[in-house]
Design a protein around this motif. Structure first.
Motif, mmCIF file in Angstrom:
data_model
loop_
_atom_site.group_PDB
_atom_site.id
_atom_site.type_symbol
_atom_site.label_atom_id
_atom_site.label_comp_id
_atom_site.label_asym_id
_atom_site.label_seq_id
_atom_site.Cartn_x
_atom_site.Cartn_y
_atom_site.Cartn_z
ATOM 1 N N GLU A 92 27.630 49.684 42.369
ATOM 2 C CA GLU A 92 27.665 51.125 42.627
ATOM 3 C C GLU A 92 26.744 51.494 43.789
ATOM 4 N N LEU A 93 25.590 50.852 43.880
ATOM 5 C CA LEU A 93 24.703 51.097 45.016
ATOM 6 C C LEU A 93 25.267 50.473 46.285
ATOM 7 N N ALA A 94 25.871 49.305 46.135
ATOM 8 C CA ALA A 94 26.461 48.633 47.300
ATOM 9 C C ALA A 94 27.529 49.508 47.938
ATOM 10 N N LYS A 95 28.321 50.175 47.135
ATOM 11 C CA LYS A 95 29.376 51.058 47.651
ATOM 12 C C LYS A 95 28.790 52.151 48.536
ATOM 13 N N LYS A 96 27.652 52.694 48.135
ATOM 14 C CA LYS A 96 27.016 53.759 48.921
ATOM 15 C C LYS A 96 26.521 53.241 50.275
ATOM 16 N N LEU A 97 26.129 51.993 50.309
ATOM 17 C CA LEU A 97 25.605 51.429 51.546
ATOM 18 C C LEU A 97 26.703 51.076 52.545
ATOM 19 N N LEU A 98 27.931 50.842 52.050
ATOM 20 C CA LEU A 98 29.033 50.467 52.939
ATOM 21 C C LEU A 98 29.436 51.609 53.857
ATOM 22 N N SER A 99 29.786 51.265 55.095
ATOM 23 C CA SER A 99 30.316 52.258 56.034
ATOM 24 C C SER A 99 31.710 52.676 55.592
ATOM 25 N N ASP A 100 32.234 53.751 56.175
ATOM 26 C CA ASP A 100 33.546 54.253 55.731
ATOM 27 C C ASP A 100 34.693 53.315 56.110
ATOM 28 N N ASN A 101 34.412 52.295 56.937
ATOM 29 C CA ASN A 101 35.418 51.273 57.238
ATOM 30 C C ASN A 101 34.915 49.885 56.841
ATOM 31 N N GLY A 102 33.951 49.871 55.928
ATOM 32 C CA GLY A 102 33.307 48.629 55.537
ATOM 33 C C GLY A 102 34.115 47.809 54.546
ATOM 34 N N VAL A 103 33.638 46.577 54.324
ATOM 35 C CA VAL A 103 34.316 45.619 53.450
ATOM 36 C C VAL A 103 33.279 44.943 52.563
ATOM 37 N N ILE A 104 33.583 44.808 51.267
ATOM 38 C CA ILE A 104 32.722 44.049 50.362
ATOM 39 C C ILE A 104 33.484 42.843 49.861
ATOM 40 N N THR A 105 32.823 41.684 49.865
ATOM 41 C CA THR A 105 33.431 40.441 49.416
ATOM 42 C C THR A 105 32.520 39.824 48.361
ATOM 43 N N VAL A 106 33.106 39.457 47.215
ATOM 44 C CA VAL A 106 32.320 38.928 46.100
ATOM 45 C C VAL A 106 32.909 37.586 45.672
ATOM 46 N N GLN A 107 32.106 36.536 45.735
ATOM 47 C CA GLN A 107 32.581 35.214 45.320
ATOM 48 C C GLN A 107 32.276 34.992 43.849
ATOM 49 N N CYS A 108 33.224 34.417 43.132
ATOM 50 C CA CYS A 108 33.063 34.213 41.697
ATOM 51 C C CYS A 108 33.972 33.070 41.249
ATOM 52 N N ASP A 109 33.934 32.749 39.953
ATOM 53 C CA ASP A 109 34.854 31.730 39.445
ATOM 54 C C ASP A 109 35.638 32.285 38.268
ATOM 55 N N ASP A 110 36.341 31.413 37.558
ATOM 56 C CA ASP A 110 37.263 31.848 36.506
ATOM 57 C C ASP A 110 36.587 32.591 35.361
ATOM 58 N N ARG A 111 35.326 32.301 35.114
ATOM 59 C CA ARG A 111 34.676 32.846 33.915
ATOM 60 C C ARG A 111 34.684 34.369 33.892
ATOM 61 N N GLU A 112 34.420 35.012 35.028
ATOM 62 C CA GLU A 112 34.357 36.477 35.050
ATOM 63 C C GLU A 112 35.294 37.109 36.069
ATOM 64 N N GLN A 113 36.088 36.325 36.775
ATOM 65 C CA GLN A 113 36.893 36.868 37.867
ATOM 66 C C GLN A 113 37.783 38.026 37.432
ATOM 67 N N ALA A 114 38.513 37.856 36.341
ATOM 68 C CA ALA A 114 39.450 38.894 35.901
ATOM 69 C C ALA A 114 38.722 40.180 35.518
ATOM 70 N N TYR A 115 37.580 40.039 34.853
ATOM 71 C CA TYR A 115 36.810 41.206 34.424
ATOM 72 C C TYR A 115 36.135 41.873 35.621
ATOM 73 N N LEU A 116 35.659 41.055 36.553
ATOM 74 C CA LEU A 116 35.041 41.599 37.761
ATOM 75 C C LEU A 116 36.069 42.372 38.574
ATOM 76 N N LYS A 117 37.297 41.881 38.630
ATOM 77 C CA LYS A 117 38.371 42.582 39.347
ATOM 78 C C LYS A 117 38.580 43.972 38.761
ATOM 79 N N VAL A 118 38.627 44.079 37.438
ATOM 80 C CA VAL A 118 38.803 45.378 36.784
ATOM 81 C C VAL A 118 37.620 46.294 37.084
ATOM 82 N N LEU A 119 36.402 45.729 37.020
ATOM 83 C CA LEU A 119 35.197 46.512 37.316
ATOM 84 C C LEU A 119 35.220 47.018 38.754
#
Length: 528
Positions: A92-119
């Motif tokens: 939620e804080l990261a979103k505020k820091l992003l520019s209006d044309n910014g991109v966030i990339t999050v690396q993860c594995d199978d354990r939480e990927q599906a839940y992280l996608k929903v979040l």
């Protein structure tokens, strides 16, 4: 020598220590400075808001995967709900820091990927989801194969990519070079120069082609003659297969293969007068420029008439499955630091940074780990902020960046012709949990519960443990013996690494130096 910056509660906090690459006399902060922060990343993120809100072009994070044995050791083991809360607060804080044309990339594995996608759908908007990239992270060999009968061995990880609404697309696709020659590329084109091929490429790259483009392309191809590639090779002499392969790739601009295309067949058959030449061009109704051979089999329903130049397929778009990046073996030595289980290849960051940012854009990584993101950003001429709370930051990430400045040649250094230079400022959140610890040590059986309530209500505890978990702990706490209660509370305070608030900067109890105050003021106050 370390100088510290104090914090501004959960809304603003940083601490500062000057790296060897920055003048020891520099006690002010500039927005152009690259910044490395040691401390709780939730508090550090909030501290950045006043100065950097809406200014970060790219965020890459490689958070703990919640496997129970993360080398990060943010917690001995997150349970599922705590991990999601931990991530939600930071995203939620990261979103505020992003520019209006910014991109966030999050690396993860199978354990939480599906839940992280929903979040992340919830936080960044499902409509702003761009890709889930799968990366081949290991080979189908080794110890993991001993368990292949129980389940498929894990070879991949993921990068979830979300964009802000004004994102206009990737700046430059990081294509990879094919190493094996495609045998279907079996036609050689005589009388086609590299300059002419480049003119054709420029026409192809136009968003919409016109009839005039078709005329220009046909004029370029007027004298081109196709012959069998094997016949052409017979006229040449090569000492070995490697030399032959080198020649093929070098001449790929004038080697082609043909393919069937029903849409192009329909288009060509409608042309009243096909040019009297071996290769020709046509423009579709949608304004796309095609190339075709003119002596195709007109009796076939779908003849192989479409021309595909070999050079257009030598460099391939990685798409959403990255299997071309070496992720094992030699990468353990990248940056000249050892970080056995979690170090990511510089090439992954190079690809993301190249596609998303331009020189001098700002990049943020608040799970810095071994410092890969900062090292790659530094070599690529981007500004960066890295945050890491573990003590190894000085021995690993900071030391790695010093080597980058000295011109180390691992990772992407040769790709970007890295020669060294630049600087960064190393910072630490100024800790102070001693006041609470002293009150615990001097407590008695009557006051210990009051102290517990004070600690539990301290907002600075939140980054590491949820309110729900604190409430659940109440019953167990009352069942403990007095000395056990003191130990539990001391451990909790120590684990949370409480920080001095910026509002308390003039409190003599904290003995904050003039230089530290000056740096704090330059960071928090000197914001245009």
């Amino acid at each position: 020598m370390a100088k510290f910056l104090v914090s501004q509660s959960v809304s603003q906090s940083v601490s500062q220590s000057v790296s060897q690459s920055v003048s020891q006399h520099n006690v002010t902060f500039s927005e152009n400075d690259n910044l490395i922060i040691k401390g709780n990343n939730l508090i550090a993120l909030a501290s950045l808001l006043k100065r950097y809100e809406g200014k970060v072009k790219c965020i890459y994070i490689d958070p703990p995967y919640n496997t129970g044995n993360d080398s990060f050791k943010y917690n001995d083991r997150f349970n599922h709900s705590t991990w999601l809360t931990f991530m939600k607060n930071r995203l939620e804080l990261a979103k505020k820091l992003l520019s209006d044309n910014g991109v966030i990339t999050v690396q993860c594995d199978d354990r939480e990927q599906a839940y992280l996608k929903v979040l992340m759908d919830e936080i960044f908007g499902r409509e702003n989801f761009l890709n889930c990239v799968a990366i081949k992270m290991s080979e189908s060999s080794g110890v993991k194969m001993n368990h292949a009968k129980n389940k498929f061995p894990k070879l991949k990880e993921y990068i979830l990519i979300y964009v802000k609404p004004k994102f206009k697309g990737f700046i430059e696709i990081d294509k990879y070079k094919e190493t094996k020659w495609d045998l279907e590329n079996n036609i050689f084109i005589e009388n086609l120069t590299m300059e002419q091929r480049n003119l054709l490429i420029n026409l192809e790259m136009k968003k919409i082609n016109s009839e005039e483009d078709e005329i220009i392309a046909n004029d370029i191809l007027k004298f081109s003659k196709k012959i069998s590639l094997s016949e052409k090779i017979k006229t040449l002499s090569f000492e070995n297969e490697e030399e032959k392969k080198e020649w093929l790739f070098k001449n790929s601009y004038r080697i082609i293969k043909t393919a069937g295309s029903s849409s192009l067949t329909t288009l060509v058959k409608k042309i009243k007068e096909i040019p009297n030449q071996d290769l020709a061009a046509a423009v579709s109704k949608k304004g796309v420029l095609f190339f075709y051979i003119t002596d195709f089999n007109r009796k076939s329903k779908q003849p192989r008439l479409q021309v595909i130049f070999a050079d257009s397929n030598i460099f391939k778009n990685p798409c959403d499955f990255w299997q071309d990046i070496k992720t094992t073996g030699a990468i353990s030595d990248e940056g000249g630091v050892k970080f056995v289980n979690s170090k990511k290849p510089e090439k992954i960051l190079y690809r993301l940074i190249k596609m998303i940012t331009k020189p001098n854009d700002l990049i943020l990584d608040f799970f810095l780990g071994s410092g890969t993101t900062a090292a790659v950003a530094h070599k690529m001429g981007r500004r960066y902020i890295g945050i890491e709370q573990m003590d190894y930051i000085e021995d690993i990430a900071v030391e790695r960046l010093k080597k980058v400045i000295d011109g180390e040649q691992t990772g992407i250094s040769k790709t970007v012709n890295w020669q060294g230079g630049g600087s960064f400022v190393y910072c630490e959140l100024k800790e102070n949990g001693q006041k609470l610890i002293d009150s615990i040590l001097s407590s008695d059986e009557k006051s210990i519960n009051e102290i517990k309530e004070k600690i539990f209500s301290d907002d600075r505890i939140v980054p590491y443990i949820t309110r729900q978990e604190l409430k659940k702990a109440d019953k167990d706490f009352f069942d403990l013996k007095f000395e056990e209660k003191k130990k539990v509370l001391i451990d909790l305070v120590d684990k949370n690494k409480l920080y001095i608030n910026y509002s308390d900067i003039d409190n003599e109890e904290y003995d904050i130096s003039k230089e530290e105050k000056q740096f704090n003021d330059s960071f928090y106050k000197d914001v245009r």
